[in-house]
Design a protein around this motif. Structure first.
Motif, PDB file in Angstrom:
ATOM      1  N   THR A 120      -3.049   2.120  12.342  1.00  0.00           N
ATOM      2  CA  THR A 120      -2.271   3.249  11.871  1.00  0.00           C
ATOM      3  C   THR A 120      -2.489   3.439  10.378  1.00  0.00           C
ATOM      4  O   THR A 120      -3.462   2.945   9.810  1.00  0.00           O
ATOM      5  CB  THR A 120      -0.783   3.029  12.203  1.00  0.00           C
ATOM      6  OG1 THR A 120      -0.040   4.195  11.865  1.00  0.00           O
ATOM      7  CG2 THR A 120      -0.215   1.830  11.453  1.00  0.00           C
ATOM      8  N   VAL A 121      -1.591   4.166   9.719  1.00  0.00           N
ATOM      9  CA  VAL A 121      -1.747   4.487   8.305  1.00  0.00           C
ATOM     10  C   VAL A 121      -0.735   3.717   7.465  1.00  0.00           C
ATOM     11  O   VAL A 121       0.291   3.249   7.961  1.00  0.00           O
ATOM     12  CB  VAL A 121      -1.566   5.998   8.042  1.00  0.00           C
ATOM     13  CG1 VAL A 121      -2.620   6.801   8.766  1.00  0.00           C
ATOM     14  CG2 VAL A 121      -0.160   6.449   8.454  1.00  0.00           C
ATOM     15  N   LEU A 122      -1.060   3.619   6.185  1.00  0.00           N
ATOM     16  CA  LEU A 122      -0.159   3.060   5.183  1.00  0.00           C
ATOM     17  C   LEU A 122      -0.125   4.044   4.029  1.00  0.00           C
ATOM     18  O   LEU A 122      -1.162   4.356   3.444  1.00  0.00           O
ATOM     19  CB  LEU A 122      -0.675   1.700   4.708  1.00  0.00           C
ATOM     20  CG  LEU A 122      -0.039   1.110   3.442  1.00  0.00           C
ATOM     21  CD1 LEU A 122       1.429   0.775   3.682  1.00  0.00           C
ATOM     22  CD2 LEU A 122      -0.812  -0.127   2.976  1.00  0.00           C
ATOM     23  N   ARG A 160       4.795   0.889  -4.586  1.00  0.00           N
ATOM     24  CA  ARG A 160       5.961   1.469  -3.929  1.00  0.00           C
ATOM     25  C   ARG A 160       5.551   2.025  -2.563  1.00  0.00           C
ATOM     26  O   ARG A 160       4.585   2.784  -2.441  1.00  0.00           O
ATOM     27  CB  ARG A 160       6.581   2.565  -4.786  1.00  0.00           C
ATOM     28  CG  ARG A 160       7.355   2.050  -5.997  1.00  0.00           C
ATOM     29  CD  ARG A 160       8.578   1.205  -5.622  1.00  0.00           C
ATOM     30  NE  ARG A 160       9.593   1.944  -4.932  1.00  0.00           N
ATOM     31  CZ  ARG A 160      10.634   2.511  -5.538  1.00  0.00           C
ATOM     32  NH1 ARG A 160      10.767   2.430  -6.865  1.00  0.00           N
ATOM     33  NH2 ARG A 160      11.554   3.158  -4.839  1.00  0.00           N
ATOM     34  N   LEU A 161       6.308   1.656  -1.556  1.00  0.00           N
ATOM     35  CA  LEU A 161       6.005   2.002  -0.167  1.00  0.00           C
ATOM     36  C   LEU A 161       6.680   3.307   0.225  1.00  0.00           C
ATOM     37  O   LEU A 161       7.860   3.516  -0.067  1.00  0.00           O
ATOM     38  CB  LEU A 161       6.477   0.871   0.748  1.00  0.00           C
ATOM     39  CG  LEU A 161       6.405   1.106   2.260  1.00  0.00           C
ATOM     40  CD1 LEU A 161       4.964   1.268   2.720  1.00  0.00           C
ATOM     41  CD2 LEU A 161       7.076  -0.051   2.999  1.00  0.00           C
ATOM     42  N   ASP A 162       5.928   4.160   0.911  1.00  0.00           N
ATOM     43  CA  ASP A 162       6.514   5.351   1.505  1.00  0.00           C
ATOM     44  C   ASP A 162       6.733   5.143   3.001  1.00  0.00           C
ATOM     45  O   ASP A 162       7.843   5.246   3.497  1.00  0.00           O
ATOM     46  CB  ASP A 162       5.620   6.574   1.265  1.00  0.00           C
ATOM     47  CG  ASP A 162       6.303   7.865   1.678  1.00  0.00           C
ATOM     48  OD1 ASP A 162       6.310   8.163   2.885  1.00  0.00           O
ATOM     49  OD2 ASP A 162       6.848   8.567   0.800  1.00  0.00           O
ATOM     50  N   HIS A 163       5.659   4.818   3.728  1.00  0.00           N
ATOM     51  CA  HIS A 163       5.839   4.515   5.146  1.00  0.00           C
ATOM     52  C   HIS A 163       4.590   3.857   5.713  1.00  0.00           C
ATOM     53  O   HIS A 163       3.501   3.954   5.166  1.00  0.00           O
ATOM     54  CB  HIS A 163       6.176   5.768   5.962  1.00  0.00           C
ATOM     55  CG  HIS A 163       5.088   6.802   5.981  1.00  0.00           C
ATOM     56  ND1 HIS A 163       5.039   7.853   5.091  1.00  0.00           N
ATOM     57  CD2 HIS A 163       4.000   6.960   6.787  1.00  0.00           C
ATOM     58  CE1 HIS A 163       3.972   8.600   5.339  1.00  0.00           C
ATOM     59  NE2 HIS A 163       3.324   8.068   6.377  1.00  0.00           N
ATOM     60  N   THR A 164       4.794   3.183   6.809  1.00  0.00           N
ATOM     61  CA  THR A 164       3.713   2.604   7.606  1.00  0.00           C
ATOM     62  C   THR A 164       4.312   2.232   8.957  1.00  0.00           C
ATOM     63  O   THR A 164       5.461   2.564   9.251  1.00  0.00           O
ATOM     64  CB  THR A 164       3.077   1.389   6.910  1.00  0.00           C
ATOM     65  OG1 THR A 164       1.883   1.024   7.625  1.00  0.00           O
ATOM     66  CG2 THR A 164       4.021   0.203   6.852  1.00  0.00           C
ATOM     67  N   ASN A 212      11.130   3.387   8.330  1.00  0.00           N
ATOM     68  CA  ASN A 212      10.379   4.411   7.614  1.00  0.00           C
ATOM     69  C   ASN A 212      11.283   5.507   7.060  1.00  0.00           C
ATOM     70  O   ASN A 212      10.943   6.165   6.075  1.00  0.00           O
ATOM     71  CB  ASN A 212       9.337   5.055   8.532  1.00  0.00           C
ATOM     72  CG  ASN A 212       8.051   4.267   8.615  1.00  0.00           C
ATOM     73  OD1 ASN A 212       7.711   3.501   7.724  1.00  0.00           O
ATOM     74  ND2 ASN A 212       7.320   4.445   9.706  1.00  0.00           N
ATOM     75  N   MET A 213      12.428   5.720   7.683  1.00  0.00           N
ATOM     76  CA  MET A 213      13.345   6.760   7.241  1.00  0.00           C
ATOM     77  C   MET A 213      14.019   6.406   5.921  1.00  0.00           C
ATOM     78  O   MET A 213      14.566   7.293   5.250  1.00  0.00           O
ATOM     79  CB  MET A 213      14.418   6.990   8.312  1.00  0.00           C
ATOM     80  CG  MET A 213      13.893   7.500   9.637  1.00  0.00           C
ATOM     81  SD  MET A 213      15.159   7.489  10.948  1.00  0.00           S
ATOM     82  CE  MET A 213      16.377   8.615  10.272  1.00  0.00           C
TER      83      MET A 213
END
Length: 241
Positions: A120-122, A160-164, A212-213
């Protein structure tokens, strides 16, 4: 920091594999997973762990509740911890490098992912507030090289993480654990749009989707390159049991 790894008691072969491939990392403590196959789903809804509309599989419910229970342990103890799933492979210098990376974070950090699923994506901030980066991976090459990865020394940086997708390994602080409990429980089925997937809308099916939310509301980070890989054998995943 404590190091917990989640593995169902009815799958001792997975527990043994995790211990064997990560024997170079000291202090790993088995956290028996909550077996979704024997859960009283209606009871979980009545107790406020699931919303009435939650359509997660039993395995995904058990997995999510296990992570949430460990978050409760971390929040109550006041001590940050590493949490791994039993398909995680840790690099040779995980102990030293994870300690160094955490020491570089702000004191009020909440969570940092050591790895994610490679199919998947990061998405993370390469330059904070300026450049969002989307990384993709080859699951086949990860699986082919995962044994070699165990013998590697990896130097990583936090972003900084947005989603994965996937939570094979992460560290969480007491404040982060409290925030995740408040944000992700009760678990629910809802639709989320992902810019990294061209605006595609996905229905939540597991606790990592719900996480992720909320990463953007928290001091949430990923590390790149990863300190933890998973071969992500979906046929054996906790979420599909």
């Amino acid at each position: 920091m404590n190091k917990f790894f989640i593995s169902l008691e009815r799958t001792p072969e997975r527990t043994e594999r995790f211990r064997t491939v990560n024997a170079h990392v000291p202090g790993l403590v088995h956290a028996p997973g909550i077996d979704g196959s024997v859960l009283d789903i209606d009871g979980m809804k009545q107790q406020g762990f699931l919303r009435e509309d939650c359509q997660f599989t039993r395995g995904a419910i058990g997995s999510g509740l296990t992570h949430a229970a460990l978050w409760g342990t971390v929040a109550k103890s006041g001590v940050a911890a590493h949490i791994f799933e039993d398909d995680a492979f840790l690099c040779r210098n995980f102990e030293e490098e994870s300690r160094r990376v955490i020491a570089s974070l702000p004191e009020d950090w909440d969570i940092i992912l050591w790895g994610n699923n490679s199919d998947t994506v990061l998405q993370f901030d390469l330059l904070p507030g300026i450049t969002q980066c989307v990384a993709t991976f080859s699951q086949d090459s990860v699986r082919a090289g995962i044994q070699t990865f165990r013998d590697m020394d990896v130097t990583s940086l936090p972003f900084r993480l947005d989603h994965t997708f996937g939570i094979c390994g992460y560290a969480i602080s007491p404040s982060g654990a409290d925030k995740m409990i408040r944000s992700c429980l009760p678990m629910e089925t809802t639709d989320l749009g992902y810019a990294s997937l061209g605006g595609r809308v996905l229905t939540t099916t597991s606790i990592d989707h719900l996480m992720n939310m909320h990463y953007h509301e928290m001091k949430a980070y990923t590390c790149f390159p990863p300190l933890c890989l998973t071969d992500n054998l979906t046929a054996q995943s906790l979420n599909l049991d």
